[in-house]
Design an enzyme around this catalytic site. Structure first.
Site, PDB file in Angstrom:
ATOM      1  N   GLY A  58      -2.032  42.091  59.293  1.00 55.92           N
ATOM      2  CA  GLY A  58      -2.116  43.338  59.538  1.00 55.92           C
ATOM      3  C   GLY A  58      -3.548  43.962  58.840  1.00 55.92           C
ATOM      4  O   GLY A  58      -4.440  43.331  58.239  1.00 55.92           O
ATOM      5  N   ARG A  92      13.698  51.039  51.568  1.00 62.62           N
ATOM      6  CA  ARG A  92      12.201  51.199  52.554  1.00 62.62           C
ATOM      7  C   ARG A  92      12.463  52.170  53.450  1.00 62.62           C
ATOM      8  O   ARG A  92      13.386  52.408  53.999  1.00 62.62           O
ATOM      9  CB  ARG A  92      12.113  49.804  53.581  1.00 62.62           C
ATOM     10  CG  ARG A  92      12.076  48.433  52.694  1.00 62.62           C
ATOM     11  CD  ARG A  92      12.299  47.551  53.859  1.00 62.62           C
ATOM     12  NE  ARG A  92      13.747  47.474  54.415  1.00 62.62           N
ATOM     13  CZ  ARG A  92      14.091  46.868  55.384  1.00 62.62           C
ATOM     14  NH1 ARG A  92      13.250  46.086  56.164  1.00 62.62           N
ATOM     15  NH2 ARG A  92      15.050  46.973  55.899  1.00 62.62           N
ATOM     16  N   THR A 132      10.186  54.420  39.899  1.00 56.63           N
ATOM     17  CA  THR A 132       9.960  53.119  39.762  1.00 56.63           C
ATOM     18  C   THR A 132       8.831  53.624  38.509  1.00 56.63           C
ATOM     19  O   THR A 132       7.901  54.120  38.414  1.00 56.63           O
ATOM     20  CB  THR A 132       8.791  52.572  40.744  1.00 56.63           C
ATOM     21  OG1 THR A 132       9.850  52.397  41.986  1.00 56.63           O
ATOM     22  CG2 THR A 132       8.310  51.205  40.403  1.00 56.63           C
ATOM     23  N   PHE A 165       7.778  39.853  55.460  1.00 61.18           N
ATOM     24  CA  PHE A 165       6.547  39.894  54.909  1.00 61.18           C
ATOM     25  C   PHE A 165       5.124  39.111  55.226  1.00 61.18           C
ATOM     26  O   PHE A 165       4.327  38.787  54.287  1.00 61.18           O
ATOM     27  CB  PHE A 165       6.602  40.376  53.447  1.00 61.18           C
ATOM     28  CG  PHE A 165       7.157  41.794  53.112  1.00 61.18           C
ATOM     29  CD1 PHE A 165       8.481  42.300  53.480  1.00 61.18           C
ATOM     30  CD2 PHE A 165       6.599  43.053  52.786  1.00 61.18           C
ATOM     31  CE1 PHE A 165       9.075  43.567  53.380  1.00 61.18           C
ATOM     32  CE2 PHE A 165       6.728  43.977  52.608  1.00 61.18           C
ATOM     33  CZ  PHE A 165       8.202  44.344  52.944  1.00 61.18           C
ATOM     34  N   LEU A 166       5.237  38.592  56.314  1.00 61.50           N
ATOM     35  CA  LEU A 166       4.244  37.594  56.554  1.00 61.50           C
ATOM     36  C   LEU A 166       3.454  38.092  57.902  1.00 61.50           C
ATOM     37  O   LEU A 166       3.323  37.123  58.873  1.00 61.50           O
ATOM     38  CB  LEU A 166       4.846  35.976  56.736  1.00 61.50           C
ATOM     39  CG  LEU A 166       5.154  35.379  55.631  1.00 61.50           C
ATOM     40  CD1 LEU A 166       5.388  34.071  55.774  1.00 61.50           C
ATOM     41  CD2 LEU A 166       3.924  35.485  54.482  1.00 61.50           C
ATOM     42  N   HIS A 167       3.461  39.547  57.878  1.00 56.88           N
ATOM     43  CA  HIS A 167       2.673  39.865  59.237  1.00 56.88           C
ATOM     44  C   HIS A 167       1.232  40.474  58.697  1.00 56.88           C
ATOM     45  O   HIS A 167       1.107  41.422  58.111  1.00 56.88           O
ATOM     46  CB  HIS A 167       3.429  40.989  59.750  1.00 56.88           C
ATOM     47  CG  HIS A 167       5.068  40.888  60.354  1.00 56.88           C
ATOM     48  ND1 HIS A 167       5.233  39.935  61.210  1.00 56.88           N
ATOM     49  CD2 HIS A 167       6.235  41.120  59.560  1.00 56.88           C
ATOM     50  CE1 HIS A 167       6.631  39.894  61.386  1.00 56.88           C
ATOM     51  NE2 HIS A 167       6.984  40.513  60.428  1.00 56.88           N
ATOM     52  N   LYS A 226      11.601  45.797  39.328  1.00 55.15           N
ATOM     53  CA  LYS A 226      11.109  46.578  40.505  1.00 55.15           C
ATOM     54  C   LYS A 226       9.796  46.095  40.703  1.00 55.15           C
ATOM     55  O   LYS A 226       9.286  46.069  42.068  1.00 55.15           O
ATOM     56  CB  LYS A 226      11.320  48.025  40.070  1.00 55.15           C
ATOM     57  CG  LYS A 226      10.710  48.859  41.079  1.00 55.15           C
ATOM     58  CD  LYS A 226      11.251  48.974  42.654  1.00 55.15           C
ATOM     59  CE  LYS A 226      10.464  49.514  43.390  1.00 55.15           C
ATOM     60  NZ  LYS A 226      10.979  49.489  44.890  1.00 55.15           N
ATOM     61  N   CYS A 278       4.213  53.076  47.823  1.00 53.92           N
ATOM     62  CA  CYS A 278       4.708  52.181  46.772  1.00 53.92           C
ATOM     63  C   CYS A 278       3.805  50.993  46.270  1.00 53.92           C
ATOM     64  O   CYS A 278       3.327  51.010  45.083  1.00 53.92           O
ATOM     65  CB  CYS A 278       6.149  51.813  46.895  1.00 53.92           C
ATOM     66  SG  CYS A 278       7.514  52.697  46.863  1.00 53.92           S
ATOM     67  N   VAL A 299      13.315  59.113  48.037  1.00 52.91           N
ATOM     68  CA  VAL A 299      14.427  58.296  47.286  1.00 52.91           C
ATOM     69  C   VAL A 299      15.389  59.216  46.721  1.00 52.91           C
ATOM     70  O   VAL A 299      16.500  58.900  47.182  1.00 52.91           O
ATOM     71  CB  VAL A 299      13.855  57.656  46.309  1.00 52.91           C
ATOM     72  CG1 VAL A 299      14.736  57.304  44.879  1.00 52.91           C
ATOM     73  CG2 VAL A 299      12.737  56.681  46.745  1.00 52.91           C
TER      74      VAL A 299
END
Ligand SMILES: NC(=O)c1ccc[n+]([C@@H]2O[C@H](COP(=O)([O-])OP(=O)(O)OC[C@H]3O[C@@H](n4cnc5c(N)ncnc54)[C@H](O)[C@@H]3O)[C@@H](O)[C@H]2O)c1
Length: 435
Positions: free
Chosen positions: A256, A154, A122, A252-254, A207, A263, A11
């Protein structure tokens, strides 16, 4: 503006280089002298696409420099960013704030003139209050305003994310600090990135709420994937079918092997602790974290079932080790519990990752690291795709089949479509199995 960036990790380094690129004069400070020595030579300590050219260009323009000495840059700065790590604390999983408070004490000693001290790390709600208290106690004479400015970049797309953010959150009620922050982010404001001004505590909460929500989406679709496997459905199509609804959104709908990285695991754990301490427990997030934890190791059972149930003496080739593509970051990577579980079940593990093997060597034991996907596949009884690096999207399956003992592919990222990989027994997530 004169900026001091404390912590030159993923970061701090990216933020520092981007602020320099906006025209500010930035000094990145890190107490890791070796890291600083490498950076001074233009040698990147992390893998992040586009970072090296951005850093070297801004060093050449004398807008970006690196040092292990914190005092000088802080004394000269209009804004000091704290971008040090906030890992999970050993024992209870709350955020370990020792680096943040340690940096704060060093910053306090060096403050001169009006300075905005910004927490970019964070940090749990209320940390800004403590940072302010430490500064006031150490330096009652200091003229400082403490602001929360959480970072949403990201890894793997960090520069693009920093320069084209969905929003910039600035938590402060101090008018002078607001002006400094607005000036720092002026180029983004001109690009119409929404600047959201809130109180400091609200900014800190935004956050964590964002990361917890994204983690929830992932665990949700992973459980739907499990259901698809049991009852006969295709999670890819379910994800698309729900994601096209604007209220849900397709990202964010994959499905896995479970989320990892530097994070989500630690931030969900810290938020859970904060909420318990505040007597407002977040049951949904607690469940999300628990579901994710068991899932990562559980992926080894999926590999075992693709091989008829037992892994004893079997050789498994693992493709992809980092927690996601385009980073070398191994923190909390799903590959770690998966590989450990494979080894516990008696398998011999060979592995290949395009950039993560240096870091992986430090965290994995008993793994044979290979130079290419094909070398990795040699004599293997199953090939497991764990991280969806671009180069794994176009594998030469004839060559792989020739190298392997058995043609079994376990695709934990649904990179391929069932039926597309001919000659292999193909197993994926949330879709008809064994085709
Ligand atoms: N990595 C991400 O994708 C990401 C995204 C958003 C937010 N964050 C948050 O940003 C923060 C930093 O994360 P990171 O991934 O960059 O961490 P990192 O571990 O890569 O970097 C932290 C750096 O801080 C240095 N440091 C620690 N104490 C110091 C001190 N007193 N003085 C100078 N340097 C010091 C360390 O040597 C290290 O190089 C964390 O709070 C993280 O949660 C990370």
């Amino acid at each position: 503006m004169q900026v001091a960036m404390i912590g030159a990790g993923y970061v701090g380094l990216v933020s520092g280089a981007c602020f320099a690129d906006f025209g500010h004069t930035v000094t990145c400070v890190d107490r890791d002298a070796e890291r600083i020595a490498r950076l001074c030579k233009g040698d990147m300590p992390i893998f992040e696409p586009g970072l090296e050219s951005l850093v070297t260009a801004n060093m050449r323009e004398r807008r970006l420099r690196f040092t292990a000495d914190l005092a000088g840059p802080v004394t000269d700065a209009d804004a000091v960013f704290i971008a040090v790590g906030t890992p999970s604390r050993r024992g209870d999983g709350h955020a370990d704030l020792s680096y943040v408070y340690g940096a704060t004490r060093e910053i306090a000693a060096a403050l001169a003139g009006f300075t905005v001290v910004v927490t970019k790390s964070t940090v749990p709600v209320g940390t800004g209050d403590e940072v302010e208290r430490i500064i006031r106690e150490a330096r009652p004479d200091a003229d400082a305003a403490v602001v929360s400015n959480p970072e949403f970049l990201r890894e793997g797309a960090a520069i693009q994310d920093f320069k084209h953010p969905d929003r910039i959150v600035i938590g402060t009620e101090d008018e002078r600090a607001r002006k400094v922050m607005a000036e720092l982010y002026r180029p983004l404001y001109l690009n119409q990135a929404p600047l959201l001004y809130t109180t400091r505590r609200t900014a800190e909460l935004i956050k964590y709420a964002a990361n917890a929500f994204l983690a929830t989406k992932i665990s949700f679709i992973n459980e739907i994937a499990d259901l698809c496997e049991k009852v006969g459905g295709d999670v890819q199509q379910v994800a698309r079918g729900i994601g096209l609804d604007n209220r849900i959104g397709g990202k964010f709908l994959h499905a896995g092997p479970g989320y990892g990285g530097s994070c989500f695991p630690k931030d969900t754990a810290a938020l859970i602790k904060t909420a318990q301490d505040a007597e407002a427990p977040l049951r949904i997030v607690e469940t999300v974290a628990a579901v994710n934890e068991t899932r990562k190791r559980g992926m080894a059972r999926k590999v075992a079932s693709a091989l008829g149930g037992s892994l004893r003496g079997k050789t498994i080739a693992v493709l992809g080790l980092t927690f996601k593509p385009n980073t070398d970051d191994m923190r909390e990577a799903p590959s770690i519990p998966l590989i450990t579980a494979l080894q516990d079940m008696g398998a011999v593990v060979r592995a290949y990752d395009p950039v993560g093997m240096g870091q992986a060597r430090g965290v994995l034991t008993g793994v044979e690291f290979c130079d290419s996907p094909y070398a990795c596949a040699e004599r293997a009884e199953a090939l497991v795709i764990v991280t969806e690096w671009e180069q794994f999207r176009a594998l030469d399956f004839d060559r792989l089949k020739g190298a392997m003992k058995l043609p079994v592919l376990v695709d934990l990222r649904n990179v391929y479509r069932p039926g597309e990989v001919s000659g292999f027994s193909y197993h994926s997530i949330g879709r008809p199995q064994g085709q």
